[in-house]
Design a protein around this motif. Structure first.
Motif, PDB file in Angstrom:
ATOM      1  N   ASP A   1      -4.968   8.721   6.279  1.00 27.39           N
ATOM      2  CA  ASP A   1      -3.655   9.176   6.739  1.00 27.39           C
ATOM      3  C   ASP A   1      -3.861  10.227   7.822  1.00 27.39           C
ATOM      4  N   ARG A   2      -3.372   9.916   9.032  1.00 29.38           N
ATOM      5  CA  ARG A   2      -3.494  10.832  10.171  1.00 29.38           C
ATOM      6  C   ARG A   2      -4.917  11.360  10.341  1.00 29.38           C
ATOM      7  N   GLY A   3      -5.868  10.451  10.204  1.00 26.52           N
ATOM      8  CA  GLY A   3      -7.253  10.779  10.487  1.00 26.52           C
ATOM      9  C   GLY A   3      -8.034  11.423   9.376  1.00 26.52           C
ATOM     10  N   SER A   4      -7.483  11.450   8.161  1.00 27.26           N
ATOM     11  CA  SER A   4      -8.169  12.061   7.021  1.00 27.26           C
ATOM     12  C   SER A   4      -8.187  11.113   5.827  1.00 27.26           C
ATOM     13  N   ASN A   5      -9.189  11.278   4.976  1.00 31.14           N
ATOM     14  CA  ASN A   5      -9.235  10.524   3.724  1.00 31.14           C
ATOM     15  C   ASN A   5      -8.170  11.040   2.758  1.00 31.14           C
ATOM     16  N   VAL A   6      -7.394  10.132   2.185  1.00 25.75           N
ATOM     17  CA  VAL A   6      -6.420  10.532   1.162  1.00 25.75           C
ATOM     18  C   VAL A   6      -6.580   9.724  -0.122  1.00 25.75           C
ATOM     19  N   GLY A   7      -7.512   8.804  -0.167  1.00 26.15           N
ATOM     20  CA  GLY A   7      -7.715   8.030  -1.384  1.00 26.15           C
ATOM     21  C   GLY A   7      -8.947   7.161  -1.315  1.00 26.15           C
ATOM     22  N   ASP A   8      -9.622   7.032  -2.455  1.00 23.74           N
ATOM     23  CA  ASP A   8     -10.773   6.140  -2.586  1.00 23.74           C
ATOM     24  C   ASP A   8     -10.771   5.628  -4.017  1.00 23.74           C
ATOM     25  N   PHE A   9     -10.457   4.344  -4.206  1.00 23.39           N
ATOM     26  CA  PHE A   9     -10.267   3.784  -5.537  1.00 23.39           C
ATOM     27  C   PHE A   9     -11.043   2.485  -5.692  1.00 23.39           C
ATOM     28  N   THR A  10     -11.461   2.203  -6.901  1.00 21.35           N
ATOM     29  CA  THR A  10     -11.872   0.848  -7.233  1.00 21.35           C
ATOM     30  C   THR A  10     -10.619   0.068  -7.606  1.00 21.35           C
ATOM     31  N   ARG A  11     -10.728  -1.247  -7.618  1.00 20.09           N
ATOM     32  CA  ARG A  11      -9.567  -2.082  -7.928  1.00 20.09           C
ATOM     33  C   ARG A  11      -9.039  -1.807  -9.340  1.00 20.09           C
ATOM     34  N   GLU A  12      -9.950  -1.485 -10.248  1.00 18.04           N
ATOM     35  CA  GLU A  12      -9.540  -1.250 -11.636  1.00 18.04           C
ATOM     36  C   GLU A  12      -8.782   0.063 -11.798  1.00 18.04           C
ATOM     37  N   GLU A  13      -8.905   0.958 -10.829  1.00 19.57           N
ATOM     38  CA  GLU A  13      -8.307   2.291 -10.950  1.00 19.57           C
ATOM     39  C   GLU A  13      -6.892   2.388 -10.397  1.00 19.57           C
ATOM     40  N   VAL A  14      -6.417   1.351  -9.717  1.00 14.66           N
ATOM     41  CA  VAL A  14      -5.166   1.505  -8.988  1.00 14.66           C
ATOM     42  C   VAL A  14      -4.397   0.187  -8.958  1.00 14.66           C
ATOM     43  N   THR A  15      -3.084   0.266  -8.883  1.00 12.70           N
ATOM     44  CA  THR A  15      -2.224  -0.908  -8.738  1.00 12.70           C
ATOM     45  C   THR A  15      -1.760  -1.008  -7.287  1.00 12.70           C
ATOM     46  N   PRO A  16      -1.241  -2.166  -6.879  1.00 13.83           N
ATOM     47  CA  PRO A  16      -0.708  -2.268  -5.514  1.00 13.83           C
ATOM     48  C   PRO A  16       0.383  -1.239  -5.238  1.00 13.83           C
ATOM     49  N   ASP A  17       1.260  -0.991  -6.205  1.00 14.84           N
ATOM     50  CA  ASP A  17       2.331  -0.005  -6.001  1.00 14.84           C
ATOM     51  C   ASP A  17       1.771   1.400  -5.805  1.00 14.84           C
ATOM     52  N   GLU A  18       0.697   1.716  -6.504  1.00 11.93           N
ATOM     53  CA  GLU A  18       0.081   3.038  -6.345  1.00 11.93           C
ATOM     54  C   GLU A  18      -0.588   3.166  -4.977  1.00 11.93           C
ATOM     55  N   LEU A  19      -1.173   2.080  -4.484  1.00 13.44           N
ATOM     56  CA  LEU A  19      -1.722   2.101  -3.126  1.00 13.44           C
ATOM     57  C   LEU A  19      -0.619   2.340  -2.097  1.00 13.44           C
ATOM     58  N   ILE A  20       0.473   1.621  -2.265  1.00 11.72           N
ATOM     59  CA  ILE A  20       1.618   1.767  -1.337  1.00 11.72           C
ATOM     60  C   ILE A  20       2.133   3.199  -1.377  1.00 11.72           C
ATOM     61  N   ASP A  21       2.218   3.777  -2.578  1.00 12.96           N
ATOM     62  CA  ASP A  21       2.721   5.146  -2.722  1.00 12.96           C
ATOM     63  C   ASP A  21       1.794   6.140  -2.018  1.00 12.96           C
TER      64      ASP A  21
END
Length: 248
Positions: free
Chosen positions: A220-240
């Protein structure tokens, strides 16, 4: 987790007063699909262009199999096994499928200084190699301009696999494709992984990338804001996370 293949650490890049990347970290492991996500202007394309030698980083290090590297051109990146399939695909519409498949690497035949393109050999190899990874074409002599968007993506992906890519970077591969064509392209991504390749999948379609990715890095705007494995996150959480730009 398998071994790290590519590691980008603390990457910074500015264009004049605009700071495009602010100490970005990004790791791609052997034989994984990484979803590189973020809204427009997040820095995804800049990060990839630094990786493949189009832009030099202002700060930070890039490591390939643990060895620090810095490519000075896309040609050097390709020679090291990193292939990028951009949205425009770098295919020439008026040329045949087989000519596009070998573009810049055309085999020739002949004796001495007189060399001719081995068109028959190119057509044979092209058709066999594409079929081997599940891509069926009507004729290798057909013009690329006659192909659908999904078929063009398949040619670009098949070309990268054939020429020994170890890391395949896909920039919005399902953009503007139909549901059926998108499904085919996603299956080609799975096939690339089955063949041992690593893949960076850049997309705005969260559900597409979620269906094939093992892990996700969000900018986001040139910075890391998230790093997840597939098991750790849902599509809605990625979108959020993408929508809010908040570190998770």
């Amino acid at each position: 987790m398998t071994d790290k293949f590519v590691k980008m650490e603390g990457i910074c890049k500015s264009f004049g007063r605009v700071q495009a990347l602010r100490g970005v970290d990004c790791t791609v492991y052997q034989n994984e699909v990484l979803g590189l996500l973020g809204d427009n202007g997040a820095g995804k394309s800049t990060l990839i262009k630094i990786l493949v030698g189009i832009y030099p980083p202002d700060k930070g290090g890039i490591y390939l199999n643990g060895e620090k590297i810095r490519f000075s051109s896309n040609r050097e990146a390709r020679a090291s096994g990193i292939e990028t399939v951009y949205q425009d695909l770098a295919l020439i519409g008026l040329m045949s499928i087989s000519r596009n498949f070998f573009l810049g690497r055309e085999p020739t035949r002949g004796i001495g200084p007189l060399k001719l393109l081995d068109r028959r050999g190119m057509a044979h190899v092209c058709k066999e190699c594409l079929a081997d990874i599940g891509i069926e074409i009507r004729s290798p002599d057909e013009c690329v301009s006659c192909l659908s968007g999904g078929e063009r993506q398949s040619i670009a992906i098949g070309r990268a696999v054939h020429f020994g890519a170890k890391l395949l970077i896909l920039d919005e591969p399902t953009a503007a494709l139909s549901v059926k064509e998108s499904a085919k392209v996603l299956e080609y991504v799975r096939e690339a992984k089955r063949r041992g390749l690593s893949v960076i999948f850049i997309s705005h379609n969260i559900h597409h990338v979620y269906s094939v990715a093992d892990r996700f890095t969000i900018l986001d705007r040139g910075s890391n804001v998230g790093d997840f494995t597939r098991e750790e996150v849902t599509p809605d959480e990625l979108i959020d996370t993408i929508s809010t730009g908040k570190k998770a």
